[in-house]
Design a protein around this motif. Structure first.
Motif, mmCIF file in Angstrom:
data_model
loop_
_atom_site.group_PDB
_atom_site.id
_atom_site.type_symbol
_atom_site.label_atom_id
_atom_site.label_comp_id
_atom_site.label_asym_id
_atom_site.label_seq_id
_atom_site.Cartn_x
_atom_site.Cartn_y
_atom_site.Cartn_z
ATOM 1 N N UNK A 26 19.154 44.133 51.874
ATOM 2 C CA UNK A 26 18.033 44.272 50.762
ATOM 3 C C UNK A 26 17.284 45.502 50.764
ATOM 4 N N UNK A 27 17.012 45.498 49.080
ATOM 5 C CA UNK A 27 16.505 47.262 48.626
ATOM 6 C C UNK A 27 14.910 47.004 49.085
ATOM 7 N N UNK A 28 14.462 48.736 49.486
ATOM 8 C CA UNK A 28 13.644 48.260 49.844
ATOM 9 C C UNK A 28 12.516 48.043 48.863
ATOM 10 N N UNK A 29 12.521 48.155 47.699
ATOM 11 C CA UNK A 29 11.899 47.564 46.198
ATOM 12 C C UNK A 29 11.562 46.038 46.260
ATOM 13 N N UNK A 30 12.743 45.665 46.731
ATOM 14 C CA UNK A 30 12.840 44.486 46.989
ATOM 15 C C UNK A 30 12.068 43.111 48.366
ATOM 16 N N UNK A 37 12.104 55.773 45.569
ATOM 17 C CA UNK A 37 13.565 55.619 45.770
ATOM 18 C C UNK A 37 13.667 53.935 46.482
ATOM 19 N N UNK A 38 12.195 53.741 46.265
ATOM 20 C CA UNK A 38 13.209 52.318 47.249
ATOM 21 C C UNK A 38 13.681 51.007 46.075
ATOM 22 N N UNK A 39 14.071 51.690 44.844
ATOM 23 C CA UNK A 39 15.510 50.783 43.858
ATOM 24 C C UNK A 39 16.057 51.149 44.610
ATOM 25 N N UNK A 40 16.166 51.948 44.888
ATOM 26 C CA UNK A 40 18.268 52.353 45.596
ATOM 27 C C UNK A 40 18.060 52.514 47.129
ATOM 28 N N UNK A 41 17.428 52.125 47.816
ATOM 29 C CA UNK A 41 17.505 52.114 49.149
ATOM 30 C C UNK A 41 17.492 50.525 49.863
ATOM 31 N N UNK A 42 18.681 50.816 50.546
ATOM 32 C CA UNK A 42 19.017 49.678 51.679
ATOM 33 C C UNK A 42 18.061 49.655 53.117
ATOM 34 N N UNK A 56 24.560 41.077 50.319
ATOM 35 C CA UNK A 56 22.776 40.470 50.902
ATOM 36 C C UNK A 56 24.201 39.195 52.565
ATOM 37 N N UNK A 57 23.671 39.463 53.718
ATOM 38 C CA UNK A 57 23.959 38.679 54.512
ATOM 39 C C UNK A 57 24.338 37.260 53.978
ATOM 40 N N UNK A 58 25.296 37.346 54.847
ATOM 41 C CA UNK A 58 26.239 35.776 53.927
ATOM 42 C C UNK A 58 25.490 34.890 54.720
ATOM 43 N N UNK A 59 24.840 34.579 55.622
ATOM 44 C CA UNK A 59 24.285 33.712 56.598
ATOM 45 C C UNK A 59 22.819 33.369 56.162
ATOM 46 N N UNK A 60 22.573 33.675 54.789
ATOM 47 C CA UNK A 60 21.147 32.800 54.627
ATOM 48 C C UNK A 60 21.377 32.559 52.829
#
Lengths: 169, 382
Positions: B226-230, B264-269, B322-326
């Motif tokens: 997930x993005x930092x921003x999220x 840079x939260x909206x472009x950093x995972x 995104x992690x498929x496990x979720x």
């Protein structure tokens, strides 16, 4: 569960108006805005003495919960609180806005680049509300690498309550 | 159970707290709660996986962040969990003895050890710009990789090149993946990387004998999905258009969104806002202290873009990352699944770290009481 009043409640209209104003003032000119989207409160419905729904905007999509009681603070701004919904435990952030009152916000999406148009964003928001209010989605159907018998015998609740033996589960 | 008792006692935890921690790690990794028992079992196994740690062009920040945690100490957990047979900064022996210990471990544990690399590898002029024991890092890396079960490239330098590869890059610094192609490599980027993500990855490896699910950049999805921003606690400010426009202005002082300051939260995972750093308490990550995220985990962002530069909104946010496990069954990689997963991840992703923080604080306040309780727990369970 998903039925919606024909007209949006006055509170939700105010919420929509607030974010529309934010869009047209403070957000103007920012590259993070998705040009094809607009502000819309989607699928807001009654939930635990308040309103639960998805706010769709050109720069974010969040799950919001607005309590009926405007005078009771939900916590300090930026505090994280866990709310149990049928689909699972979700993390919300406490916020407050003059004219809206206190509310809880759970980030679903931002930036909104995954959506080609407003309709798809709206449809996603509706689907999210449906899914979130269904218990079945909650089950983290993890393809656990080790599906041992212990994985099925114990629940997290029991584990956290300190019940380690099978007969108490 | 003898070993398990010894283990959690060494950490200063009661068995119950230890299991809570294991449940937290399971939640972080997206595993069902029952996996906590597998984790507890694996973690307390007396046969600890041997680890050879190579330091290339690095600043020791990765090791520092790993050691700068407090009671009940991620460092103790990590160091008790693995058998750290070679680490230039932490090895007890030095010089020829250290090299000897390394070779001995590599021979004895052929095909079984975990190779951890921090720092980037200089490749210009046959790699002469970083040498240890008269051998270049290229040689050390190739030698170490040969017998490794898997490689962990920790820190942005080892993961994608980091600082040394940015700017003029005078040594032609490269990440581990540029030189090693025939081994599974997991990358834990960050400057420094979060020790909790390293710990969780190692625990996964120890428990299941393989690496967790990775994205296309080799990052564990549980940590970089997930993005930092999220996950940011300032998201409601962003949503409501409340921004700091200058350092020290009214918005900055009120803790508003730092997007306009170049966050840079909206472009950093990365999961920084969800798990924070070490156990220093709330707000212990850059945005929490009032500084925009500068994208240290993300290639092409950290050390590349100016701090004040607005985050670029790429039209690539494939929900498949995104992690498929979720993901709810049958929903696949739909935005619905991804968004829902995100919300749940927010609550679960840092569970283990949160447990550690709570325990840490509780321990500091009531050390004596906690000990009495642990003793009582032990008696009850016997």
């Amino acid at each position: 569960m998903t039925e919606q009043p024909a007209a949006k409640a006055e509170r939700i209209c105010r919420l929509e108006a607030f974010f529309t104003e934010v869009w047209q003032t403070r957000m103007q000119g920012l590259p993070i805005l998705h040009p094809a989207l607009h502000v819309e409160a989607v699928a807001f419905q009654r939930w635990e003495n308040g309103w639960l729904g998805v706010m769709v905007a050109p720069w974010f999509m969040s799950l919001l919960w607005l309590p009926d009681e405007l005078d009771v603070p939900l916590g300090r701004s930026e505090d994280k609180v866990i709310r149990s919904l049928p689909a699972g435990d979700y993390e919300f952030i406490v916020s407050h806005e003059d004219g809206i009152g206190p509310y809880l916000s759970c980030s679903l999406c931002s930036p909104m680049t995954a959506f080609p148009d407003h309709e798809s964003a709206r449809a996603t928001a509706v689907a999210i509300m449906d899914a979130i209010l269904q218990p079945s989605v909650a089950a983290v159907t993890a393809a656990a690498p080790a599906e041992t018998s212990s994985a099925r015998r114990f629940s997290r609740r029991n584990l956290l309550l300190g019940r380690f033996s099978t007969d108490k589960t | 159970m003898q070993t398990e008792n010894t283990f959690h006692e060494a950490l200063g935890l009661s068995r119950r707290d230890f299991l809570k921690f294991c449940a937290g790690v399971a939640a972080t990794l997206g595993l069902p709660a029952g996996a906590a028992f597998d984790i507890a079992h694996a973690v307390t196994n007396p046969r600890r996986p041997p680890v050879i740690w190579l330091s290339a062009q690095e600043c020791t920040g990765c090791t520092e962040s790993l050691l700068r945690s407090q009671h009940p100490a991620l460092d103790t957990l990590i160091l008790d969990l693995i058998s750290l047979d070679y680490h230039e900064a932490l090895s007890v022996p030095s010089g020829h003895l250290a090299e000897e210990a390394k070779h001995l471990s590599m021979e004895e544990n052929q095909g079984k050890y975990l190779l951890v690399v921090d720092g980037s590898i200089p490749t210009k002029d046959d790699g002469i710009y970083c040498k240890v024991a008269n051998k270049t890092m290229i040689e050390h890396l190739q030698e170490g990789a040969k017998g490794a079960a898997a490689i962990v490239a920790i820190g942005s330098c080892a993961a994608w090149g980091g600082i040394p590869s940015s700017g003029p890059n005078p040594t032609d610094a490269k990440p581990v993946s540029a030189l090693i192609k025939d081994k599974p490599i997991v990358t834990i980027p960050g400057c420094p990387p979060n020790p909790y993500n390293f710990l969780s990855t190692v625990i996964y490896f120890v428990t299941f004998g393989k690496l967790p699910e990775l994205d296309e950049k080799g990052r564990p999805k549980f940590a970089y999905g997930r993005l930092i921003h999220e996950n940011c606690e300032r998201r409601p400010h962003f949503d409501a258009g409340r921004f700091a426009s200058q350092f020290g202005d009214a918005g900055h002082r009120q803790g508003w969104c730092l997007y306009k300051l170049g966050c840079k939260g909206p472009e950093t995972y990365a999961n920084c806002p969800a798990i924070l750093f070490d156990d220093a308490g709330s707000g212990s990550w850059p945005v929490g202290t009032g500084h925009p995220c500068f994208g240290c985990t993300e290639q092409g962002v950290g050390f590349t873009k100016a701090i004040h530069q607005l985050a670029e909104v790429k039209h690539v946010t494939p929900p498949a990352t995104y992690a498929s496990i979720y993901e709810p069954e049958g929903k696949g990689a739909s935005p619905v699944g991804a968004a829902l997963a995100g919300g749940v991840v927010g609550a679960a992703v840092g569970a283990g770290a949160v447990v550690l923080n709570i325990l840490s604080r509780a321990k500091k306040q009531k050390q004596a009481e906690a000990e009495a309780k642990a003793a009582q727990q032990k008696t009850l369970q016997e």
